[in-house]
Design a protein around this motif. Sequence first.
Motif, PDB file in Angstrom:
ATOM      1  N   UNK A  48     -11.398  11.349  -5.303  1.00  0.00           N
ATOM      2  CA  UNK A  48     -12.122  11.636  -4.061  1.00  0.00           C
ATOM      3  C   UNK A  48     -12.316  10.405  -3.170  1.00  0.00           C
ATOM      4  N   UNK A  49     -12.136   9.211  -3.741  1.00  0.00           N
ATOM      5  CA  UNK A  49     -12.325   8.004  -2.932  1.00  0.00           C
ATOM      6  C   UNK A  49     -11.097   7.668  -2.082  1.00  0.00           C
ATOM      7  N   UNK A  50      -9.976   8.333  -2.343  1.00  0.00           N
ATOM      8  CA  UNK A  50      -8.774   8.054  -1.530  1.00  0.00           C
ATOM      9  C   UNK A  50      -8.990   8.606  -0.120  1.00  0.00           C
ATOM     10  N   UNK A  51      -8.867   7.752   0.915  1.00  0.00           N
ATOM     11  CA  UNK A  51      -9.118   8.239   2.274  1.00  0.00           C
ATOM     12  C   UNK A  51      -8.096   9.295   2.708  1.00  0.00           C
ATOM     13  N   UNK A  52      -8.588  10.341   3.352  1.00  0.00           N
ATOM     14  CA  UNK A  52      -7.707  11.389   3.874  1.00  0.00           C
ATOM     15  C   UNK A  52      -7.818  11.404   5.394  1.00  0.00           C
ATOM     16  N   UNK A  53      -6.655  11.305   6.057  1.00  0.00           N
ATOM     17  CA  UNK A  53      -6.632  11.416   7.513  1.00  0.00           C
ATOM     18  C   UNK A  53      -5.900  12.702   7.860  1.00  0.00           C
ATOM     19  N   UNK A  54      -6.592  13.637   8.485  1.00  0.00           N
ATOM     20  CA  UNK A  54      -5.901  14.877   8.823  1.00  0.00           C
ATOM     21  C   UNK A  54      -5.206  14.745  10.173  1.00  0.00           C
ATOM     22  N   UNK A  55      -4.044  15.415  10.245  1.00  0.00           N
ATOM     23  CA  UNK A  55      -3.235  15.358  11.460  1.00  0.00           C
ATOM     24  C   UNK A  55      -2.950  16.791  11.875  1.00  0.00           C
ATOM     25  N   UNK A  58      -2.075  11.098   4.476  1.00  0.00           N
ATOM     26  CA  UNK A  58      -1.972  11.668   5.820  1.00  0.00           C
ATOM     27  C   UNK A  58      -1.623  13.142   5.634  1.00  0.00           C
ATOM     28  N   UNK A  59      -2.470  14.035   6.150  1.00  0.00           N
ATOM     29  CA  UNK A  59      -2.378  15.437   5.780  1.00  0.00           C
ATOM     30  C   UNK A  59      -2.346  16.347   7.002  1.00  0.00           C
ATOM     31  N   UNK A  60      -1.315  17.193   7.064  1.00  0.00           N
ATOM     32  CA  UNK A  60      -1.207  18.168   8.156  1.00  0.00           C
ATOM     33  C   UNK A  60      -2.153  19.340   7.881  1.00  0.00           C
ATOM     34  N   UNK A  61      -2.696  19.936   8.953  1.00  0.00           N
ATOM     35  CA  UNK A  61      -3.642  21.046   8.769  1.00  0.00           C
ATOM     36  C   UNK A  61      -2.932  22.380   8.577  1.00  0.00           C
ATOM     37  N   UNK A  62      -1.988  22.665   9.486  1.00  0.00           N
ATOM     38  CA  UNK A  62      -1.330  23.972   9.440  1.00  0.00           C
ATOM     39  C   UNK A  62      -0.061  23.923   8.608  1.00  0.00           C
ATOM     40  N   UNK A  63      -0.165  24.354   7.355  1.00  0.00           N
ATOM     41  CA  UNK A  63       1.022  24.442   6.503  1.00  0.00           C
ATOM     42  C   UNK A  63       0.988  25.792   5.810  1.00  0.00           C
ATOM     43  N   UNK A  64       2.173  26.362   5.533  1.00  0.00           N
ATOM     44  CA  UNK A  64       2.172  27.621   4.787  1.00  0.00           C
ATOM     45  C   UNK A  64       1.616  27.398   3.372  1.00  0.00           C
ATOM     46  N   UNK A 108       0.822  -1.208   0.000  1.00  0.00           N
ATOM     47  CA  UNK A 108       0.000   0.000   0.000  1.00  0.00           C
ATOM     48  C   UNK A 108       0.860   1.264   0.000  1.00  0.00           C
ATOM     49  N   UNK A 109       0.412   2.233  -0.800  1.00  0.00           N
ATOM     50  CA  UNK A 109       1.176   3.480  -0.910  1.00  0.00           C
ATOM     51  C   UNK A 109       0.510   4.574  -0.078  1.00  0.00           C
ATOM     52  N   UNK A 110       1.327   5.243   0.741  1.00  0.00           N
ATOM     53  CA  UNK A 110       0.783   6.319   1.585  1.00  0.00           C
ATOM     54  C   UNK A 110       1.492   7.631   1.281  1.00  0.00           C
ATOM     55  N   UNK A 111       0.706   8.683   1.082  1.00  0.00           N
ATOM     56  CA  UNK A 111       1.283  10.011   0.875  1.00  0.00           C
ATOM     57  C   UNK A 111       1.214  10.775   2.198  1.00  0.00           C
ATOM     58  N   UNK A 112       2.385  11.242   2.675  1.00  0.00           N
ATOM     59  CA  UNK A 112       2.426  12.034   3.910  1.00  0.00           C
ATOM     60  C   UNK A 112       2.716  13.483   3.554  1.00  0.00           C
ATOM     61  N   UNK A 113       1.792  14.365   3.868  1.00  0.00           N
ATOM     62  CA  UNK A 113       1.972  15.774   3.530  1.00  0.00           C
ATOM     63  C   UNK A 113       2.052  16.609   4.802  1.00  0.00           C
ATOM     64  N   UNK A 114       3.260  17.087   5.110  1.00  0.00           N
ATOM     65  CA  UNK A 114       3.493  17.884   6.324  1.00  0.00           C
ATOM     66  C   UNK A 114       4.710  18.752   6.066  1.00  0.00           C
TER      67      UNK A 114
END
Lengths: 120, 522
Positions: free
Chosen positions: A74-81, A50-56, A2-8
Amino acid sequence: MNKILVCDDDQAITEMMTIMLETNGYEVKILPSGKAIQRLVKEYLPDLILLDIWMPGIGGEEATKLLKRDLDIKSIPIIIISALQKDEVKAMAKKIGADSFLSKPFDMDDLLKIVAKHLK
Amino acid sequence: MNYKNLSYFVKGLTIFAVYFITARLGLMLDAVSGFASLVWLPTGISLASLLIWGTKYWPAITLGAFLANFTEGAPILAAMGISIGNTIEAVLTAYLLKRFFNFRNSLDRLKDVFALIIIAGFFSTTISATIGVISLLSVGIVKTSLIKETWFAWWIGDMISNLVIAPLILVWAHKSHFDFSLKRLWETSFLIVLLFTVNLIIFRGFLIINPNNQPVAYMIFPPLVWAALRFGQKGAVLTSAILATISVLATIFGFGPFATSNLSDSLLSLQIFMGFIAVSGMILAAIALEKERVEERKDEFISVASHELKTPVTTIKGYAQILIAISNKANDKKALLYLHKIDEQVNRLTELVNDLLDVSKIQSGKLELEKERFDLNHLIKEVVEDMQINTKHKIILHSKSNISIVADKYLIGEVLTNLISNAIKYSPKADNILVTLTSDISNNKISIQDFGIGIAKKDFSRLFERFFRIDNKIRESFSGLGLGLFIASEIIKRHGGSINVSSVKGKGSIFTIYLPKKISYE
């Protein structure tokens, strides 16, 4: 795998999360800002974000709305952190249409559980 | 004519017209020596216009002052002298305030108010009064015997104008926030009623109070203080202006404590009084605003600092847990023990940061309830089971039926966690904690009882205050910021309930949460 994208935007956090996820059998890609997230998601096609809320620039709030409006992804699950209080992150997730949430600091077990749950 | 020129012309014409009309009105009011009026709106109007629109509008003032005095019968030379004096007064004040005091038109800092009082109230008015009186003297309008009287009337008239009229225009023209909400409507109405009642008493007499008694005028302070503290600078300057208008009119018509047989004498004593009122109101409002800003900045700082703290805490916790996983595999017991200690301390740090965030949210009124329907009994069971994992105490739950309520489930859970962990913390030698859920006609009651060190009766009332920590030898060995009970009681209060404490020193404490069945939200 499984591939996970981490955005922070915080490198220390993304490095740590990469270790947590990779040692548990996931393929991880890092994105240090919300900029161009839509294009990148379409190219990389992760199984979960996996997505951070506070980013510039484009923050997690805007990014989630963008991704959830795009029919292809839109079907890709998003988990906000977020470092917001737990109740606030929960309310935020509900408001912007994210699939789930984690509040910083989190337990490794909680991260792995929530990821596994949404990959089913 | 382009837009810029047109705008300059229209604004200039407005200043000129308002100046001219108010000047003629002022000159009608028994001006000393014919030209030194005690009620002189134009000075404040011209100062405010130059501060808002810039000193380049000075010609409007010169022209307005010249024509008003000339048409009133002043010889051309005297009218020219007076108009030059009035122009210098306004331009110099505006220049000095902007150049040397970094003056803000909102008057929301104490330094702005003081700069206005010193420069506009005392300094520049001296110049204008002196040039004006010399001009009148040179053409023989002022008798030498009346120089002192004329000068003083001129000076007072200008000063009051700069301290009442200029602030009124400056502050209300400024786009600062003014709360017009319905919630404030009641308070505003009461304040207005009080203000007019007080004026009625001062100037018309009321019941047994004799209006000719000067101390009665000090009754204006309660509404003035109220307006300044609760409605900021806009409230303060408006109250002063309303009082000034009513009192000047009343005095002209012979009513109230300042009225005597001689109008200019009456106006003089009234205006001196008005000066003190206006200055007091502005200073008070500025202090209140400064205090409010300090509070806001503090809350903002706590909020930002707490969020920033959470990022490194997240990383430390993360790596500790990664190492725990590795040590588990290697079966390194010593490393595991130490790593769990790190993890525990990180949790403690997180709790402290969360408490600070909660408090700053409560303090700034940003705590919002997420209402949902849930079973209270079920929530208590969940919390108790969670807490039981990490304590050697036996947490005994007594509850019978399920109770469905609408409240903020997460926050109520936090309160329970907080009270139970306090019970554990302060009863290190006891074995049991009792948690009981009951309900009567109006309330659901949750009580948490421990058999620990207890609390002295004298500390009961302060227990729920922010940063309160019981000051004695035993409790010194317990850590904490003294925020938990404050947060808990604020959350329950927001649900319309309360937390009650009863305790016997050395025997233990009972904390009881009262949640009304019909929850009313504050």
